[in-house]
Scaffold this active site. Structure first.
Site, mmCIF file in Angstrom:
data_model
loop_
_atom_site.group_PDB
_atom_site.id
_atom_site.type_symbol
_atom_site.label_atom_id
_atom_site.label_comp_id
_atom_site.label_asym_id
_atom_site.label_seq_id
_atom_site.Cartn_x
_atom_site.Cartn_y
_atom_site.Cartn_z
ATOM 1 N N TYR A 50 -11.915 8.358 -14.454
ATOM 2 C CA TYR A 50 -11.985 7.035 -13.807
ATOM 3 C C TYR A 50 -12.545 6.017 -14.798
ATOM 4 O O TYR A 50 -11.991 4.920 -14.942
ATOM 5 C CB TYR A 50 -12.867 7.151 -12.562
ATOM 6 C CG TYR A 50 -12.957 5.895 -11.718
ATOM 7 C CD1 TYR A 50 -11.892 5.484 -10.913
ATOM 8 C CD2 TYR A 50 -14.123 5.131 -11.689
ATOM 9 C CE1 TYR A 50 -11.986 4.353 -10.117
ATOM 10 C CE2 TYR A 50 -14.227 4.003 -10.898
ATOM 11 C CZ TYR A 50 -13.157 3.612 -10.108
ATOM 12 O OH TYR A 50 -13.252 2.493 -9.324
ATOM 13 N N SER A 99 -13.860 -1.946 -13.004
ATOM 14 C CA SER A 99 -15.019 -1.332 -12.354
ATOM 15 C C SER A 99 -16.150 -1.348 -13.373
ATOM 16 O O SER A 99 -15.892 -1.380 -14.586
ATOM 17 C CB SER A 99 -14.707 0.120 -11.972
ATOM 18 O OG SER A 99 -15.893 0.809 -11.612
ATOM 19 N N ASP A 113 0.850 -1.195 0.000
ATOM 20 C CA ASP A 113 0.000 0.000 0.000
ATOM 21 C C ASP A 113 0.882 1.241 0.000
ATOM 22 O O ASP A 113 2.014 1.220 0.489
ATOM 23 C CB ASP A 113 -0.938 0.023 1.217
ATOM 24 C CG ASP A 113 -2.200 0.845 0.959
ATOM 25 O OD1 ASP A 113 -3.270 0.256 0.711
ATOM 26 O OD2 ASP A 113 -2.107 2.102 0.975
HETATM 27 N N1 LIG Z 1 -15.475 0.723 -3.754
HETATM 28 C C1 LIG Z 1 -16.079 0.629 -4.917
HETATM 29 O O1 LIG Z 1 -17.280 0.884 -5.028
HETATM 30 C C2 LIG Z 1 -15.332 0.170 -6.132
HETATM 31 C C3 LIG Z 1 -16.076 -0.159 -7.265
HETATM 32 C C4 LIG Z 1 -15.393 -0.582 -8.396
HETATM 33 C C5 LIG Z 1 -14.018 -0.673 -8.393
HETATM 34 N N2 LIG Z 1 -13.341 -0.338 -7.271
HETATM 35 C C6 LIG Z 1 -11.892 -0.445 -7.334
HETATM 36 O O2 LIG Z 1 -11.462 -1.313 -6.312
HETATM 37 C C7 LIG Z 1 -10.146 -0.944 -5.892
HETATM 38 C C8 LIG Z 1 -10.114 -0.776 -4.383
HETATM 39 O O3 LIG Z 1 -11.054 0.178 -4.023
HETATM 40 P P1 LIG Z 1 -11.571 0.379 -2.529
HETATM 41 O O4 LIG Z 1 -12.951 0.862 -2.659
HETATM 42 O O5 LIG Z 1 -11.259 -0.811 -1.713
HETATM 43 O O6 LIG Z 1 -10.648 1.626 -2.129
HETATM 44 P P2 LIG Z 1 -9.957 2.087 -0.762
HETATM 45 O O7 LIG Z 1 -9.729 3.547 -0.927
HETATM 46 O O8 LIG Z 1 -10.695 1.577 0.424
HETATM 47 O O9 LIG Z 1 -8.554 1.327 -0.844
HETATM 48 C C9 LIG Z 1 -7.626 1.633 -1.844
HETATM 49 C C10 LIG Z 1 -6.238 1.429 -1.263
HETATM 50 O O10 LIG Z 1 -5.290 1.694 -2.323
HETATM 51 C C11 LIG Z 1 -4.240 2.434 -1.783
HETATM 52 N N3 LIG Z 1 -3.593 3.217 -2.842
HETATM 53 C C12 LIG Z 1 -4.063 4.328 -3.448
HETATM 54 N N4 LIG Z 1 -3.173 4.781 -4.340
HETATM 55 C C13 LIG Z 1 -2.112 3.950 -4.284
HETATM 56 C C14 LIG Z 1 -0.867 3.898 -4.946
HETATM 57 N N5 LIG Z 1 -0.517 4.832 -5.840
HETATM 58 N N6 LIG Z 1 -0.010 2.893 -4.660
HETATM 59 C C15 LIG Z 1 -0.336 1.947 -3.735
HETATM 60 N N7 LIG Z 1 -1.500 1.953 -3.055
HETATM 61 C C16 LIG Z 1 -2.379 2.937 -3.332
HETATM 62 C C17 LIG Z 1 -4.865 3.335 -0.734
HETATM 63 O O11 LIG Z 1 -3.905 3.795 0.211
HETATM 64 C C18 LIG Z 1 -5.917 2.403 -0.121
HETATM 65 O O12 LIG Z 1 -5.420 1.706 0.993
HETATM 66 C C19 LIG Z 1 -9.806 0.325 -6.680
HETATM 67 O O13 LIG Z 1 -9.061 -0.027 -7.829
HETATM 68 C C20 LIG Z 1 -11.154 0.856 -7.075
HETATM 69 O O14 LIG Z 1 -11.099 1.658 -8.229
HETATM 70 C C21 LIG Z 1 -13.955 0.075 -6.136
#
Ligand SMILES: NC(=O)c1ccc[n+]([C@@H]2O[C@H](COP(=O)([O-])OP(=O)(O)OC[C@H]3O[C@@H](n4cnc5c(N)ncnc54)[C@H](O)[C@@H]3O)[C@@H](O)[C@H]2O)c1
Length: 263
Positions: A162, A149, A42
């Site tokens: 995005y 996504s 992370d």
């Molecule tokens: N939550 C949703 O509704 C959703 C829906 C579709 C896709 N996603 C995708 O799922 C993935 C996780 O999302 P989430 O909702 O669990 O997000 P979140 O924000 O809870 O977790 C994301 C994590 O990624 C880390 N991160 C961010 N930029 C980074 C970088 N440059 N290098 C290393 N780590 C980094 C952050 O510190 C965080 O801990 C993402 O790719 C997001 O686009 C999420």
């Protein structure tokens, strides 16, 4: 075998990016419970360490790695550390991502660049680094799981950068699947619908003009299943794609979206 699982990833080593929160944390915990040694990567060191500590608590094996997935040198160093620690690499979950709000008419150039740097380039850099170490034996496969996504499949209002970056991840997945099949590396992409995590909280609030409940109600109109997803539900999909149960799957775009893209 550790934790509550039945050893579906026994003997495997997995690296989960963005493993300090949300879907990444749930997946890291699930992979470890199913017997994998997990490298939790992370941007936020303390978040990666928290997930690694939770895994240790459930008697799993984990290390925490601090790296920015969009920085090639940091990625190479982190992947090397994971392989030095655990001796091999079988599963890479390219989960780290950032959202980016705004239509093309108003979106900032910086947000566009960040969205592509983390979501798209990060997937490329981590995969390239991991592939130096993925060498499945005859009859076995390694697995790369990319995080797409529904925003890469349909137009989500005011999420232009995005949507575009996640679309790139889906296209990259197909390209990787074709290129890497001869090396017995499977590559699939998960396209979650809205999952309640720290990433989505500001989006839901903004959609409700500051009112989270209103934003949630507006969002749920799009979800036939009538609720948002949970990180654990996406982790279940990732676990399947990581495991040998998905041995004939590569290049698949797997939606887990409560029916959002079915209508
Ligand atoms: N939550 C949703 O509704 C959703 C829906 C579709 C896709 N996603 C995708 O799922 C993935 C996780 O999302 P989430 O909702 O669990 O997000 P979140 O924000 O809870 O977790 C994301 C994590 O990624 C880390 N991160 C961010 N930029 C980074 C970088 N440059 N290098 C290393 N780590 C980094 C952050 O510190 C965080 O801990 C993402 O790719 C997001 O686009 C999420």
């Amino acid at each position: 075998m550790t934790g509550t699982g039945i050893g579906r990833l026994a003997g495997k080593v997995a690296l989960v990016t963005g493993g300090g929160s949300g879907i990444g944390q749930a997946s890291a915990l699930r992979f470890a419970a199913e017997g994998a040694a997990v490298a939790v990567l992370d941007l936020r060191e303390e978040a990666a360490a928290e997930t690694a500590a939770l895994i240790a608590k459930q008697d799993g094996q984990a290390i925490a790695l601090a790296a920015d997935v969009s920085n090639a040198a940091q990625v190479e160093e982190a992947v090397t550390r994971a392989v030095t620690e655990f001796g091999r690499l079988d599963v890479l979950y390219n989960n780290a991502g950032v959202d980016s709000r705004g239509s093309v008419a108003v979106a900032e150039e910086d947000n566009w660049d960040l969205s592509f740097a983390v979501n798209a380039k990060g997937t490329f850099l981590c995969s390239r680094a991991a592939l130096r170490h993925m060498d499945p034996a005859e009859g076995e496969t390694a697995s790369i799981i990319n995080q797409g996504s529904v925003a890469g499949l349909v137009g989500v209002p005011n999420f232009a950068a995005y949507c575009a970056a996640k679309g790139a991840v889906i296209a990259l997945t197909r390209s990787m699947a074709v290129d890497l099949a001869p090396r017995r590396v499977r590559v699939n992409v998960i396209c979650p619908g809205t999952v309640f995590t720290p990433l989505m909280e500001p989006m839901l609030r903004a959609r409700g003009d500051g009112d989270m409940a209103a934003g949630l109600a507006k969002t749920l109109v799009k979800y036939p299943i009538g609720r948002l997803g949970t990180p654990e539900e996406i982790a279940n999909v990732a676990l399947f794609l990581a495991s040998d149960e998905a041995s004939f799957m590569t290049g698949a775009v797997v939606t887990a979206d409560g029916g959002m893209t079915a209508q």
